[in-house]
Design a protein around this motif. Structure first.
Motif, mmCIF file in Angstrom:
data_model
loop_
_atom_site.group_PDB
_atom_site.id
_atom_site.type_symbol
_atom_site.label_atom_id
_atom_site.label_comp_id
_atom_site.label_asym_id
_atom_site.label_seq_id
_atom_site.Cartn_x
_atom_site.Cartn_y
_atom_site.Cartn_z
ATOM 1 N N PHE A 194 37.250 39.696 32.235
ATOM 2 C CA PHE A 194 37.423 40.837 31.349
ATOM 3 C C PHE A 194 36.042 41.375 31.009
ATOM 4 O O PHE A 194 35.136 40.617 30.669
ATOM 5 N N SER A 195 35.872 42.681 31.129
ATOM 6 C CA SER A 195 34.592 43.308 30.809
ATOM 7 C C SER A 195 34.859 44.647 30.127
ATOM 8 O O SER A 195 35.994 45.122 30.094
ATOM 9 N N GLU A 196 33.802 45.233 29.612
ATOM 10 C CA GLU A 196 33.941 46.497 28.878
ATOM 11 C C GLU A 196 34.402 47.646 29.763
ATOM 12 O O GLU A 196 35.014 48.592 29.276
ATOM 13 N N ASP A 197 34.112 47.573 31.077
ATOM 14 C CA ASP A 197 34.499 48.686 31.944
ATOM 15 C C ASP A 197 35.932 48.567 32.467
ATOM 16 O O ASP A 197 36.397 49.428 33.205
ATOM 17 N N LYS A 249 39.655 48.486 30.928
ATOM 18 C CA LYS A 249 40.450 48.633 29.710
ATOM 19 C C LYS A 249 41.841 48.061 29.961
ATOM 20 O O LYS A 249 42.519 48.446 30.921
ATOM 21 N N ASN A 281 33.012 42.187 40.992
ATOM 22 C CA ASN A 281 32.973 41.510 39.699
ATOM 23 C C ASN A 281 33.901 40.301 39.650
ATOM 24 O O ASN A 281 33.805 39.486 38.735
ATOM 25 N N CYS A 321 32.895 33.927 28.052
ATOM 26 C CA CYS A 321 33.660 34.863 28.875
ATOM 27 C C CYS A 321 35.144 34.560 28.760
ATOM 28 O O CYS A 321 35.541 33.484 28.356
ATOM 29 N N THR A 344 41.117 52.620 34.827
ATOM 30 C CA THR A 344 40.161 51.546 35.128
ATOM 31 C C THR A 344 40.824 50.503 36.024
ATOM 32 O O THR A 344 42.046 50.435 36.125
#
Length: 195
Positions: free
Chosen positions: A72-75, A77, A56, A17, A50
């Motif tokens: 940091f996650s895909e959802d 940006k 989260n 992560c 976003t």
């Protein structure tokens, strides 16, 4: 939903992560998340509407401070170049660090899958912090964790209290007593007897 609480030690298991850690976050953590989202949106760091969701984000205590991890996650940006600049510009206010840097420099590095904390007999030993630190450091070195021993000693020397120092030791070794020691230790004490 609100921010989830974890132990600082849990960060050492998040090798795959990355994220942004802000240090010294007092008060309502949900308000922190909202405020940081607004700042990052205004600075064109967050893209396409976003934002980081409170559920989260992760809260942890370390070195007497409440810290927040924005993973940091895909959802979410991000403009990473602008985030890097924002982090540097606001470092004096928020102590912002990347997760990977924080774990390497504050916690002794990531724990690989096969690497676990070694058992260390500290219960029943002389409670002087330097004695306990020495025993824990020796245990780490004997288990091939010399770098962790150095980092643990540095963190203990920088700690603000005896309790904090003990918590740091507990992040590196499993604190045990004679009753929990290995058969090897028991054979040693039987062979040489009481002193």
């Amino acid at each position: 939903m609100s921010v989830k609480k974890i132990n600082a030690e849990d960060l050492r298991r998040m090798k795959d992560c990355e994220g942004l850690i802000l240090q010294g976050c007092g008060g309502s953590l949900d308000e922190w998340v909202d405020g940081i989202n607004k700042m990052l949106t205004k600075s064109d760091v967050l893209l396409d509407g976003t934002k980081f969701k409170a559920e989260n984000c992760l809260k942890f205590e370390s070195e007497g401070r409440t810290n927040l991890l924005f993973p940091f996650s895909e959802d979410v940006k991000l403009n990473m170049g602008k985030l890097a600049m924002w982090r540097l510009q606001t470092h004096s206010e928020f102590g912002g660090k990347w997760l990977s840097d924080y774990v390497d420099n504050q916690l002794g590095g990531f724990i690989s899958e096969g690497k676990q904390k070694p058992d260390c007999k500290l219960i029943g030993e002389d409670g002087n912090i330097f004695n306990i630190m020495g025993i824990a450091s020796r245990t780490l070195r004997q288990n091939g964790m010399a770098q962790e021993a150095v980092k643990m000693r540095e963190r203990i020397r920088g700690s603000g209290s005896y309790d904090e120092a003990l918590c740091i030791i507990g992040e590196y070794v499993n604190i045990t007593s004679d009753d929990e020691s290995s058969d090897e230790d028991m054979d040693y004490s039987m062979e040489f007897g009481e002193m």
